[in-house]
Design an enzyme around this catalytic site. Structure first.
Site: not given
Length: 542
Positions: A204, A210, A265-266, A351, A382, A510
């Site tokens: 954005k 990252e 964002g999510r 979040e 398992h 951040k």
């Protein structure tokens, strides 16, 4: 007044005490119609919550609680474009991203012109790529697309890309990179031809650490392999609210797609953030996904709460967390194509609702979001299912499966579904001491061995779970499923009185990381940090 001070909250506390010793075995034995009355359907989704530790009376009280938390008003405020994300002063309009008509949310504040224009640009670009008409170095057709993002700029599109891989383009490959660890990007670059690779940088602000480190590495890789004559504009596209920064990086302005501040964002899967997904599955399938989400939006907005899937799912989570004392929730897909769904829901739920301060800035006086975790159910059987069966903790589970496989092989789907249904049943009903004893006696186990083994073979059961059964992994069905979880999160945030649409904890990490990074090269800067961080930096330099 907080919701915990309401009369209905007190009534639910008393109701929980009344039901404390009631086992799911008793609830099913006392109500032969339980499975039918405690399930809801929407299009091609069946939501069976009959194995939750509740009754119709419980649901009635929870629906009343939602009313006391002003949930109807909160729903209308979101769809009306009110600035309900108060800490950032923003509207919350991800629902606009899956609409097909204007105006919305109203004539004075209509975002649909931008939404529809961007979607049209996305479709045109995606069709060019899918037709082999988008060219890289020396006119060679693009064959690999790499989405570079993190968090909501990665998890949603990647999850849905995997879920809909049966619809993917047969030769155009789409990849996702998010991790700063070179172990993700470096091996991928070794498999790619720089002449035919396109990178989509999704950020954005176009400053996400990252994402930008990975994007710079990709740019350097192109230059080192293709030389100074490379036209970087042929190998990059971007999704950002800062087109000038994308252009400065080397992205052609006609390949910069917008994202708006009213999209978190999510919640951005449906926007240009989903460009790589649209390229993979095609604009038609992408539109079907949007239409499925839009249908769920209308259901959430209009259906009575007692028949409203997101409301009931959200309220069941409130019951499990605040009244039964559950601290986690397991997401267990029984479909390989849904393997990224638990990770996506971790971000969406934790979040959004991992907050301890109310929307008014006061401390919240009850538990909020549980820890969301999970894995492919068949693999989990398992691994960690032993704890679910005999670990002594209450762990509500979401079992998710499709009736029809997206990759059918003879005998596989029935065996897979039998495992899914068996686990939810075993968790609910367990195995009593008398049942274990009878079983071992039928196996002719010696009496003294029965006595020794008996405690180890008893299963308490009474573990609450819901099953979401999809007809198939179709784009529309999956769009509805994701929108269902989005609105569930909103329901819970409204009841808890928190803002589900900010993420200041993420921003803190951040900010601290940006201060630490220069200290790797300049030891003098390390003195500003705590002793542990100084020691870790010193160890790395050494």
């Amino acid at each position: 007044m907080t919701i915990t001070a309401s009369r209905t909250w007190a009534d639910l506390c008393a109701h929980r005490q009344e039901m404390e010793k009631t086992h799911l075995r008793d609830l099913f034995a006392g109500d032969p119609e339980r499975a039918g009355s405690l399930s809801l359907s929407f299009d091609d989704i069946l939501y069976d919550f009959s194995k939750q530790r509740l009754t119709r009376e419980t649901l009635g009280r929870l629906v009343k609680l939602a009313g006391e938390a002003f949930l109807p008003e909160w729903i209308e405020r979101m769809f009306a474009g009110d600035r309900i994300n108060v800490s950032e002063g923003r509207s919350v309009l991800h629902v606009a991203l899956r609409r097909f008509s204007a105006p919305f949310p109203n004539g004075q504040f209509d975002v649909m012109a931008d939404v529809l224009a961007t979607r049209k640009r996305m479709a045109e670009f995606a069709e060019l790529l899918r037709a082999g008409k988008c060219h890289g170095h020396h006119g060679m057709a693009i064959r690999d697309v790499v989405n570079i993002g993190i968090g909501g700029s990665d998890l949603g599109p990647k999850m849905m890309n995997q879920a809909l891989r049966a619809f993917a383009h047969p030769t155009l490959r789409v990849h996702y990179v998010s991790n700063l660890d070179g172990a993700q990007l470096a091996p991928l670059l070794q498999t790619l031809d720089p002449r035919t690779t396109l990178f989509i940088v999704v950020s954005k602000t176009f400053t996400t650490q990252e994402t930008m480190v990975n994007a710079e590495t990709a740019r350097n890789w192109l230059k080192s392999n293709l030389g100074d004559e490379v036209n970087l504009a042929n190998h990059f596209a971007a999704v950002s609210s800062r087109p000038e920064r994308a252009a400065a990086f080397g992205v052609s302005r006609d390949r910069v797609f917008p994202i708006w501040d009213w999209v978190g964002g999510r919640y951005s899967l449906w926007s240009a953030v989903g460009l790589a997904l649209m390229i993979a599955i095609g604009p038609h399938a992408f539109d079907e996904m949007l239409r499925g989400a839009e249908r769920m939006d209308e259901h959430f907005r209009t259906a009575p709460f007692a028949q409203n899937l997101p409301v009931i799912m959200g309220l069941i989570g409130i019951w499990n967390t605040n009244f039964l004392g559950a601290t986690t929730n397991a997401v267990l897909p029984y479909n390989e194509s849904l393997k990224y769904l638990p990770s996506f829901l971790q971000q969406l739920e934790m979040e959004s609702n991992g907050k301890s301060v109310s929307i008014a800035g006061d401390p919240v006086d009850c538990a909020t979001c549980p820890i969301v975790w999970g894995e492919l159910g068949n693999n989990g059987q398992h691994a960690f299912f032993q704890l679910l069966h005999q670990g002594g903790r209450i762990v509500p589970c979401d079992f998710i499966a499709s009736v029809r496989s997206d990759y059918p092989l003879p005998g596989h789907q029935e065996a897979l579904l039998s495992n899914c249904f068996a686990q939810s049943s075993a968790l609910a009903f367990g195995k009593t001491e008398s049942e274990v004893r009878e079983s071992m006696e039928k196996e002719s186990v010696a009496p003294e061995e029965v006595a020794d083994l008996l405690p180890h073979r008893v299963f308490a059961g009474n573990q609450p779970s819901s099953t979401l059964l999809l007809k198939t992994l179709a784009p529309g069905t999956l769009g509805s499923l994701v929108a269902l979880y989005e609105h569930k999160v909103f329901v819970q945030g409204a009841v808890w009185g928190i803002n589900s649409f900010d993420q200041w904890g993420v921003e803190l990490g951040k900010a601290v990381a940006s201060r630490i990074l220069p200290a790797f090269d300049d030891p003098a800067l390390a003195s500003a940090f705590d002793g542990s961080t100084q020691a870790l930096l010193a160890y790395c330099r050494k």
